[in-house]
Motif scaffolding. Structure first.
Motif, PDB file in Angstrom:
ATOM      1  N   ALA A 189       0.823  -1.205   0.000  1.00 30.60           N
ATOM      2  CA  ALA A 189       0.000   0.000   0.000  1.00 30.60           C
ATOM      3  C   ALA A 189       0.860   1.260   0.000  1.00 30.60           C
ATOM      4  O   ALA A 189       0.549   2.244  -0.658  1.00 30.60           O
ATOM      5  N   LEU A 190       1.986   1.211   0.719  1.00 31.31           N
ATOM      6  CA  LEU A 190       2.829   2.401   0.817  1.00 31.31           C
ATOM      7  C   LEU A 190       3.455   2.771  -0.518  1.00 31.31           C
ATOM      8  O   LEU A 190       3.815   3.928  -0.734  1.00 31.31           O
ATOM      9  N   GLY A 191       3.594   1.799  -1.408  1.00 30.40           N
ATOM     10  CA  GLY A 191       4.204   2.110  -2.702  1.00 30.40           C
ATOM     11  C   GLY A 191       3.186   2.390  -3.786  1.00 30.40           C
ATOM     12  O   GLY A 191       3.544   2.458  -4.954  1.00 30.40           O
ATOM     13  N   MET A 192       1.923   2.530  -3.421  1.00 29.99           N
ATOM     14  CA  MET A 192       0.897   2.778  -4.440  1.00 29.99           C
ATOM     15  C   MET A 192       0.330   4.176  -4.292  1.00 29.99           C
ATOM     16  O   MET A 192       0.313   4.738  -3.217  1.00 29.99           O
TER      17      MET A 192
END
Lengths: 309, 509
Positions: B104-107
């Protein structure tokens, strides 16, 4: 419901009040530490909140404005910390300690003319409902800050656990390099967290000078900021445990005062050290033994971040 | 308009950092579905280049075009929105968060976590990369961690996937799974920009290559038409010689480890279980294994940072398990840990100070308890000279050196102490071909002079090149060392056992 001459209902009611300053300061510091910053200046920010809130409340005659002033006072002082550690990459421990010294001195200077002044009173939120037996004093008889402090714990818990904002804060505290590589602005996120921590500490300080004492004396916070710091660590950075730790500390503080008043045979010195001792002991026991709890510390805690190419 | 048949096109890209020209008028292009390699030594400017494509660094001048349109990403989120995804060399993962949170953090706009977990499962099945979204990343193997990164990229339907040294920590089996995934992506039209030091991999995977040297494009080629040697020589701009082996006589045993079991002091670490081996004078023992299987712990136990019962570890026949690092140095054992910044070196201290830190005892750099600065400086300069460390001088901070140069300095610092036992973890990790060859040669030279050497590495080719005997560390257990002669890659893969649960997931056709 009396035990050894102490009424249990009033004990619980007053421990909730006694815990508010530490609870607010600790929950603020929890967010700061979750973002990877160790701000040891809690005591300084609290006392700036105490004098700031006191001055504003006296000037405006409104306790609400006083609390807002206290929050701003703490946040402004935390801004010094943020500029030094995030901007100039100063050592966080040293800067935090300096912040406490600075806050103690500055508040003493600012409070010169306020000795003996009475602040406007902060009334109970639900008025006569507080007179209902048992549940009245415990649940309904408090001023609004008591409810607000519990609400803040719930909100912090929910944000950290369930929202994207919370996820980003935890990520930054876990590995600022990885967060930076993914394009998050580490410094800005930490700045906001530090200011939130400052505001909460200031609010806690204002509660001391406006409700708990209520008047201005030098060094009024009396080490509450240090206890707040310890509670965050021993609560394993978990919001509800912070609440538990603060209430435990508040409870024993109130209890030992009552015991002193009731003429207990235990020497006063032991009673006064009991809150500090027992709180830390209980939280140490809770956080020891389980490796998971020990690992809950944010991995980047206390480390400065600089985006090298 | 540039031709729309190009996915990414760079022209005249220049980037200057204080004191360094990182990229000088660099241009190349990648077609949709092409796997394009970016080759070069450490410090040739590859990382800076891909950081510019990913929006982490802005070029001073030059143009980038992406799918025919001008492309100027100001931050990674712009790059991700445009369809560029990147898998980092040092994983950009958070150990204390679970897989789904990491993804989620990379989206840009992640769906709610529950929905995201379902999508992670779906995509991971589709590409044969099984992954449990609820697991803590700290508990995953290196191969599984990389899957997290790749799946994070795939969920965003990238048109260009950048991979910075993706295979340096994988077992041969894991590399095969990765390549299958990459080929599948490329067949679907995703362009891949691939950075690696492993030239054989590039030859088998990549359709085109751009070679950088000191920030400039020096050649482009089709890697399949070149030999690995030719590629390496194009990168270095000089002829390379493979390390020479002087078959030395094996002498008496200098280091013996018996039944060594020790709990890991590292969070998420692996405890050592009944590790047993011996090393003789002139012998190089290579220890392979996927990262996180006890390598760090083994180094700590051998270097003396982690003490054990006295008779579990014998140096030249004497019980030495309870000796600390300094006492072990005195007996002739030197150790070089993997982590250059913070473990092997104190990054903010100068090279002289770093030379003193481990050289003090064996080089006699103290006098009556005071530091012999002249001696320390002379020693640092000797190492810089002997190992061709490129630095403005011995007074610079260790942090200021590039990874490969610092590694040469740190290995040289240990090898120049006339050691009798050498323990090295990852001697050439992230080091370019020329420097790696120099380091390997230096290790072999010491062995030829009669030192016993333990090399822990994840680079199998390296171990096969320099080792006499070979063992694998797997979940804290060490296999029985076997002579390298006659070992095949397949046998080694089985020894590594990293293949457990590594099968490509089968899905219905």
């Amino acid at each position: 419901m009396d035990i050894a001459g102490i009424n249990l209902v009033t004990l619980i009611a007053s421990l909730m009040v006694a815990a508010v300053p530490i609870l607010l300061a600790a929950i603020g510091e929890l967010v700061v530490e979750k973002s990877g910053v160790l701000n040891l200046g809690v005591e300084g920010m609290m006392i700036m909140g105490a004098i700031g809130g006191f001055m504003v409340a006296v000037a405006t005659g409104s306790p609400l404005m006083g609390f807002i002033g206290g929050a701003i006072g703490g946040a402004v002082l935390s801004l010094f910390f943020a500029v030094l550690t995030l901007g100039f990459l100063a050592n966080q421990v040293a800067t935090g300690l300096a912040l406490t010294m600075f806050g103690l001195g500055l508040s003493s200077l600012m409070g010169q003319g306020y000795n003996g002044v009475k602040p406007p009173p902060t009334g109970a939120l639900f008025g006569p409902l507080g007179d209902i037996p048992v549940i009245g004093p415990i649940l309904l008889g408090h001023d609004w800050m008591v409810y607000f402090s519990i609400l803040i714990v719930a909100v912090v818990w929910w944000v950290l656990r369930y929202t994207r904002t919370g996820l980003i804060i935890r990520a930054v505290g876990e590995s600022h390099d990885a967060a930076h590589a993914l394009g998050y602005n580490v410094a800005r996120i930490r700045l906001l967290c530090i200011m939130f921590g400052g505001a909460m500490a200031g609010l806690g300080g204002a509660y001391v000078s406006l409700v708990r004492v209520p008047q201005w004396v030098d060094g009024i916070t009396a080490g509450a900021g240090w206890i707040a710091l310890a509670i965050v660590v021993f609560a394993s950075w978990k919001p509800w445990r912070v609440l538990l730790g603060a209430y435990l500390f508040g409870g024993i503080t109130v209890l030992q005062l009552r015991l002193q008043a009731a003429g207990s045979s235990i020497p006063v010195e032991y009673l006064s050290m009991a809150p500090y001792l027992i709180t830390i002991l209980v939280l140490v026991i809770m956080s020891s033994g389980r490796s998971k709890a020990a690992l809950n510390a944010p991995a980047a805690l206390g480390q400065n971040f600089h985006a090298s190419r | 308009m540039s031709s729309p048949s190009l996915c990414l096109e760079l022209t005249g890209i220049t980037k200057r950092f204080p004191g360094v020209l990182a990229n000088d008028n660099v241009g190349f292009s990648v077609r949709p579905g092409e796997v394009h390699a970016l080759l070069g030594e450490n410090g040739a400017g590859k990382s800076t280049l891909v950081k510019m494509i990913y929006g982490l660094v802005r070029p001073d001048s030059g143009q980038m075009r992406f799918n025919g349109a001008a492309y100027t990403p100001a931050r990674p989120s712009d790059a991700r929105t445009a369809g560029v995804a990147m898998v980092f060399q040092h994983f950009s993962l958070f150990e204390a968060l679970n897989v789904a949170e990491n993804v989620a953090l990379g989206m840009e706009n992640p769906p709610p976590l529950r929905e995201l977990a379902a999508r992670i499962r779906a995509v991971s099945e589709e590409y044969g990369l099984p992954l449990d979204p609820a697991r803590m990343v700290g508990d995953l193997s290196a191969g599984e961690r990389q899957r997290v990164e790749i799946i994070r990229c795939l969920l965003q339907d990238p048109k260009l996937l950048i991979m910075d040294e993706p295979t340096s920590v994988l077992t041969p089996q894991e590399v095969e799974i990765l390549f299958r995934t990459l080929r599948q992506l490329s067949a679907e039209g995703t362009a891949i920009l691939y950075i690696s030091h492993k030239l054989d991999e590039i030859r088998s995977l990549c359709d085109g290559a751009t070679i950088l040297r000191r920030g400039k494009v020096v050649a482009t080629c089709v890697p399949k038409e070149k030999t690995s040697r030719e590629l390496a020589e194009m990168m270095v701009g000089a002829t390379l010689n493979p390390p020479e082996r002087r078959p030395g006589e094996k002498g008496e045993v200098v280091l013996g480890v018996t039944d060594l079991s020790v709990a890991s002091p590292i969070p998420f670490g692996t405890s050592l279980k009944e590790v047993t081996f011996t090393v003789a004078r002139g012998e190089v023992l290579g220890i392979a294994g996927v990262a996180g299987n006890g390598q760090d712990e083994l180094l700590l136990a051998l270097s003396g940072e982690l003490r054990v019962a006295p008779d579990k570890l014998r140096i030249k026949g004497h019980a030495a398990g309870d000796l600390g690092p300094n006492e072990r140095r005195r007996t002739g054992l030197v150790a070089a840990p993997e982590d250059r910044y913070g473990h092997a070196a104190a990054p903010d201290m100068t090279l002289v100070e770093n030379a003193f830190l481990t050289g003090a005892i064996r080089k006699g750099l103290t006098r009556h308890g005071f530091i012999d600065w002249a001696g320390a400086k002379a020693y640092a300069e000797q190492v810089i000279r002997d190992y061709d460390v490129r630095t403005p001088g011995s007074y610079v901070a260790a942090r200021a050196l590039s990874g490969g140069n610092l590694q040469k300095f740190l290995i040289g610092r240990e090898l120049d102490q006339s050691p009798e036992i050498i323990v090295i973890n990852q001697p050439t990790w992230g080091v370019d071909a020329a420097a790696a060859a120099a380091i390997r040669q230096a290790i072999l030279n010491r062995a030829a002079e009669g030192a016993g050497v333990v090399v822990i590495s994840q680079d199998l080719d390296e171990l096969l090149e320099i080792s006499d005997s070979f063992a694998v560390l797997n979940a804290g257990r060490l296999t029985k060392p076997r002579p390298v002669e006659g070992l095949t890659i397949d046998q080694i893969g089985l020894m590594m056992g990293g293949a457990h649960g590594m099968e490509v997931a089968h899905h219905g056709h």
